[in-house]
Design a protein around this motif. Structure first.
Motif, PDB file in Angstrom:
ATOM      1  N   GLY A   1       0.834  -1.204   0.000  1.00  0.00           N
ATOM      2  CA  GLY A   1       0.000   0.000   0.000  1.00  0.00           C
ATOM      3  C   GLY A   1       0.853   1.233   0.000  1.00  0.00           C
ATOM      4  O   GLY A   1       2.082   1.146  -0.067  1.00  0.00           O
TER       5      GLY A   1
ATOM      6  N   GLU B   1      -0.850   1.131  -6.141  1.00  0.00           N
ATOM      7  CA  GLU B   1       0.236   0.759  -5.233  1.00  0.00           C
ATOM      8  C   GLU B   1       0.610  -0.722  -5.400  1.00  0.00           C
ATOM      9  O   GLU B   1       1.785  -1.080  -5.359  1.00  0.00           O
ATOM     10  CB  GLU B   1      -0.145   1.053  -3.773  1.00  0.00           C
ATOM     11  CG  GLU B   1      -0.110   2.531  -3.425  1.00  0.00           C
ATOM     12  CD  GLU B   1       1.312   3.107  -3.329  1.00  0.00           C
ATOM     13  OE1 GLU B   1       2.283   2.346  -3.218  1.00  0.00           O
ATOM     14  OE2 GLU B   1       1.433   4.341  -3.390  1.00  0.00           O
TER      15      GLU B   1
ATOM     16  N   GLU C   1       2.670  -0.947  -8.553  1.00  0.00           N
ATOM     17  CA  GLU C   1       4.007  -0.345  -8.382  1.00  0.00           C
ATOM     18  C   GLU C   1       4.912  -1.211  -7.517  1.00  0.00           C
ATOM     19  O   GLU C   1       6.102  -1.328  -7.772  1.00  0.00           O
ATOM     20  CB  GLU C   1       3.888   1.028  -7.698  1.00  0.00           C
ATOM     21  CG  GLU C   1       3.313   2.119  -8.563  1.00  0.00           C
ATOM     22  CD  GLU C   1       3.082   3.428  -7.788  1.00  0.00           C
ATOM     23  OE1 GLU C   1       2.603   4.371  -8.425  1.00  0.00           O
ATOM     24  OE2 GLU C   1       3.359   3.504  -6.571  1.00  0.00           O
ATOM     25  N   GLU C   2       4.342  -1.780  -6.471  1.00  0.00           N
ATOM     26  CA  GLU C   2       5.176  -2.484  -5.494  1.00  0.00           C
ATOM     27  C   GLU C   2       5.375  -3.959  -5.828  1.00  0.00           C
ATOM     28  O   GLU C   2       6.387  -4.541  -5.443  1.00  0.00           O
ATOM     29  CB  GLU C   2       4.556  -2.344  -4.086  1.00  0.00           C
ATOM     30  CG  GLU C   2       4.522  -0.889  -3.623  1.00  0.00           C
ATOM     31  CD  GLU C   2       4.019  -0.685  -2.203  1.00  0.00           C
ATOM     32  OE1 GLU C   2       3.627  -1.668  -1.540  1.00  0.00           O
ATOM     33  OE2 GLU C   2       4.016   0.485  -1.748  1.00  0.00           O
TER      34      GLU C   2
ATOM     35  N   GLU D   1      10.087  -2.693  -5.558  1.00  0.00           N
ATOM     36  CA  GLU D   1      10.675  -1.580  -4.795  1.00  0.00           C
ATOM     37  C   GLU D   1      11.579  -2.140  -3.697  1.00  0.00           C
ATOM     38  O   GLU D   1      11.305  -1.987  -2.504  1.00  0.00           O
ATOM     39  CB  GLU D   1       9.570  -0.679  -4.212  1.00  0.00           C
ATOM     40  CG  GLU D   1       8.762   0.034  -5.293  1.00  0.00           C
ATOM     41  CD  GLU D   1       7.694   0.994  -4.739  1.00  0.00           C
ATOM     42  OE1 GLU D   1       7.360   0.910  -3.539  1.00  0.00           O
ATOM     43  OE2 GLU D   1       7.208   1.817  -5.524  1.00  0.00           O
TER      44      GLU D   1
ATOM     45  N   LYS E   1      12.471  -0.367  -0.571  1.00  0.00           N
ATOM     46  CA  LYS E   1      11.420  -0.152   0.436  1.00  0.00           C
ATOM     47  C   LYS E   1      10.903  -1.458   1.031  1.00  0.00           C
ATOM     48  O   LYS E   1      10.074  -1.440   1.950  1.00  0.00           O
ATOM     49  CB  LYS E   1      10.224   0.575  -0.187  1.00  0.00           C
ATOM     50  CG  LYS E   1      10.442   2.039  -0.502  1.00  0.00           C
ATOM     51  CD  LYS E   1       9.118   2.631  -0.967  1.00  0.00           C
ATOM     52  CE  LYS E   1       9.201   4.102  -1.309  1.00  0.00           C
ATOM     53  NZ  LYS E   1       7.875   4.599  -1.760  1.00  0.00           N
TER      54      LYS E   1
HETATM   55 MG    MG Z   1       4.211   2.622  -2.544  1.00  0.00          MG
END
Ligand code: MG
Ligand code: 8DG
Ligand code: MG
Length: 143
Positions: A37, A53, A56-57, A104, A107
């Motif tokens: 998220g 999200e 993207e992730e 990612e 992250k």
């Molecule tokens: Mg994100």
């Protein structure tokens, strides 16, 4: 930056009895397992934010996105205290055969499917609180 509450969107992506979790690399909740998220962007619906999200992730496309609940939490542990109103959604994979990718890695140090009855530790503390309170993201049998 001005101290204001921000809006987070987190997704319980359900597959069978499992849920997708990632090991966070972030000043908030570092090295804890959390839902995918992120931040609501200007003009987005909650569902659009959740789908964006996830893409993207994780590279995953999701469907059947539904609102579950909302929390209001202050994160005092981060270097700069932050405050999030977080929208929790549930969703399913559009295609169960899609590849899961950690897009990612700065992250998140890893993504995986975890059995709801055997969640990894430590969970991101707001998620741990939800689990402890008996929250269950799966559709109830009587639906
Ligand atoms: Mg994100
Ligand atoms: P972005 O730049 O992609 O928009 O943000 P992000 O880096 O992906 O943000 P995030 O930290 O993953 O999510 C935003 C906030 O939502 C997070 O800092 C606090 C709040 N939040 C919760 N519970 C959860 C959760 O289980 N997972 C995620 N990802 N965020 C959560 O309160
Ligand atoms: Mg995120």
């Amino acid at each position: 930056m001005e101290k204001v509450p921000r809006v987070g969107v987190a997704v319980f992506l359900l597959r069978g009895k499992t849920v997708l979790l990632g090991l966070r690399r972030n000043s908030i909740g570092d090295s804890t397992y959390a839902l995918p998220g992120g931040h609501l962007e200007f003009g987005e619906s909650f569902e659009e934010c959740g789908a964006r999200e996830l893409k993207e992730e994780t590279g995953l496309d999701i469907e059947k996105i539904e609102f579950l609940t909302v929390t209001n939490k202050v994160f005092k542990e981060s270097p700069k205290p932050s405050h999030y109103v977080t929208i929790f959604l549930r969703a399913a994979l559009s295609d169960p055969l899609q590849d899961l990718q950690n897009l990612e890695p700065d992250k998140c140090s890893g993504l995986g499917w975890y059995d709801w009855d055997n969640l990894p530790k430590p969970l991101f503390w707001p998620l741990e609180e939800m689990v402890q309170s008996g929250f269950n993201p799966f559709p109830s049998q009587t639906d």
